[in-house]
Design an enzyme around this catalytic site. Structure first.
Site, PDB file in Angstrom:
ATOM      1  N   CYS A 138       0.832  -1.210   0.000  1.00 43.34           N
ATOM      2  CA  CYS A 138       0.000   0.000   0.000  1.00 43.34           C
ATOM      3  C   CYS A 138       0.868   1.262   0.000  1.00 43.34           C
ATOM      4  O   CYS A 138       2.020   1.252   0.452  1.00 43.34           O
ATOM      5  CB  CYS A 138      -0.862   0.039   1.252  1.00 43.34           C
ATOM      6  SG  CYS A 138      -2.145  -1.208   1.327  1.00 43.34           S
ATOM      7  N   GLU A 146       0.610   3.847   1.920  1.00 38.76           N
ATOM      8  CA  GLU A 146       0.952   4.328   3.260  1.00 38.76           C
ATOM      9  C   GLU A 146       2.216   3.656   3.786  1.00 38.76           C
ATOM     10  O   GLU A 146       3.112   4.298   4.327  1.00 38.76           O
ATOM     11  CB  GLU A 146      -0.204   4.052   4.244  1.00 38.76           C
ATOM     12  CG  GLU A 146      -1.487   4.770   3.930  1.00 38.76           C
ATOM     13  CD  GLU A 146      -2.397   4.011   2.973  1.00 38.76           C
ATOM     14  OE1 GLU A 146      -1.886   3.301   2.083  1.00 38.76           O
ATOM     15  OE2 GLU A 146      -3.623   4.144   3.116  1.00 38.76           O
ATOM     16  N   CYS A 189      -1.927  -1.214   7.351  1.00 41.50           N
ATOM     17  CA  CYS A 189      -1.289   0.115   7.381  1.00 41.50           C
ATOM     18  C   CYS A 189      -1.544   0.804   8.718  1.00 41.50           C
ATOM     19  O   CYS A 189      -0.668   1.488   9.253  1.00 41.50           O
ATOM     20  CB  CYS A 189      -1.792   0.981   6.225  1.00 41.50           C
ATOM     21  SG  CYS A 189      -1.144   0.433   4.634  1.00 41.50           S
TER      22      CYS A 189
HETATM   23  N1  THU Z   1      -4.303   0.491  -1.210  1.00 47.89           N
HETATM   24  C1  THU Z   1      -3.468   1.420  -0.681  1.00 47.89           C
HETATM   25  O1  THU Z   1      -2.399   1.706  -1.239  1.00 47.89           O
HETATM   26  N2  THU Z   1      -3.844   2.023   0.462  1.00 47.89           N
HETATM   27  C2  THU Z   1      -5.014   1.800   1.100  1.00 47.89           C
HETATM   28  O2  THU Z   1      -5.249   2.403   2.152  1.00 47.89           O
HETATM   29  C3  THU Z   1      -5.991   0.876   0.556  1.00 47.89           C
HETATM   30  C4  THU Z   1      -5.549   0.079  -0.613  1.00 47.89           C
HETATM   31  C5  THU Z   1      -3.912  -0.138  -2.477  1.00 47.89           C
HETATM   32  C6  THU Z   1      -3.549  -1.593  -2.386  1.00 47.89           C
HETATM   33  C7  THU Z   1      -3.814  -2.043  -3.800  1.00 47.89           C
HETATM   34  O3  THU Z   1      -2.673  -1.743  -4.590  1.00 47.89           O
HETATM   35  C8  THU Z   1      -4.948  -1.169  -4.272  1.00 47.89           C
HETATM   36  O4  THU Z   1      -4.979  -0.074  -3.392  1.00 47.89           O
HETATM   37  C9  THU Z   1      -6.304  -1.848  -4.262  1.00 47.89           C
HETATM   38  O5  THU Z   1      -6.576  -2.411  -3.027  1.00 47.89           O
END
Ligand code: THU
Length: 160
Positions: free
Chosen positions: A72, A74, A114
């Site tokens: 993610c 974050e 996260c």
């Molecule tokens: N994702 C994030 O980067 N942060 C979040 O808080 C929620 C989800 C990303 C993970 C994945 O690459 C995409 O969003 C879909 O879930």
């Protein structure tokens, strides 16, 4: 039987109403969405942190064909910031996202994993993070740290 009530305070406002420092951090998170590698989900997330000396570091989600190997926005951002500046506390965190239709109207909250990493970072630097979640229609501000988003959390206190 006793009951515990766990409350979460979230401030809601438009982007224009954010304090200047929050706007700047949100703009860094929005810009970071364009560096996202989200070929599978097409969901581009950007994050930005402000360190205690004012340095801003941003990052984005990085996906992988083996889905769980991706990370993610974050965690990418916090791990990068902490690995480059291990002595600088993270003061605040902004998150923004867009899909193929454009920016999301409502803010996206950080996922559970996260939140746990944010908690560890708060503990590490003994400082609660200000968290700003951007949405095109409205933004959320969590002023008192991630515990508002992760009540009854597990941290190193339990390991002592
Ligand atoms: N994702 C994030 O980067 N942060 C979040 O808080 C929620 C989800 C990303 C993970 C994945 O690459 C995409 O969003 C879909 O879930």
């Amino acid at each position: 039987m006793k009951e515990m009530v766990l409350q979460t305070k979230v401030k809601v406002c438009g982007f224009d109403e954010l304090p200047a420092a929050d706007k700047e951090l949100v703009e860094a998170a929005r810009a970071a969405t364009s560096c996202s590698y989200a070929v599978y989900s097409k969901f581009n997330v950007g994050a930005a942190v402000r360190l205690d000396d004012g340095t801003i570091v941003s990052g984005s989600n990085q996906e992988n064909a083996a889905y769980p190997s991706g990370l993610c926005a974050e965690r990418t951002t916090i791990f990068w910031a902490n690995s480059q500046y291990p002595t600088k506390a993270v003061e605040s965190l902004a998150i923004a996202a867009r899909n193929e239709q454009g920016e999301l109207a409502v803010p996206i909250p950080p996922c559970g994993a996260c939140r746990q990493v944010i908690l560890e970072t708060e503990k590490r630097f003994n400082r609660a993070m200000r968290i700003i979640l951007y949405g095109a229609k409205e933004c959320y501000i969590i002023e008192d740290g991630v515990k508002a988003l992760l009540p009854l959390s597990f941290d190193s206190n339990f390991l002592e």
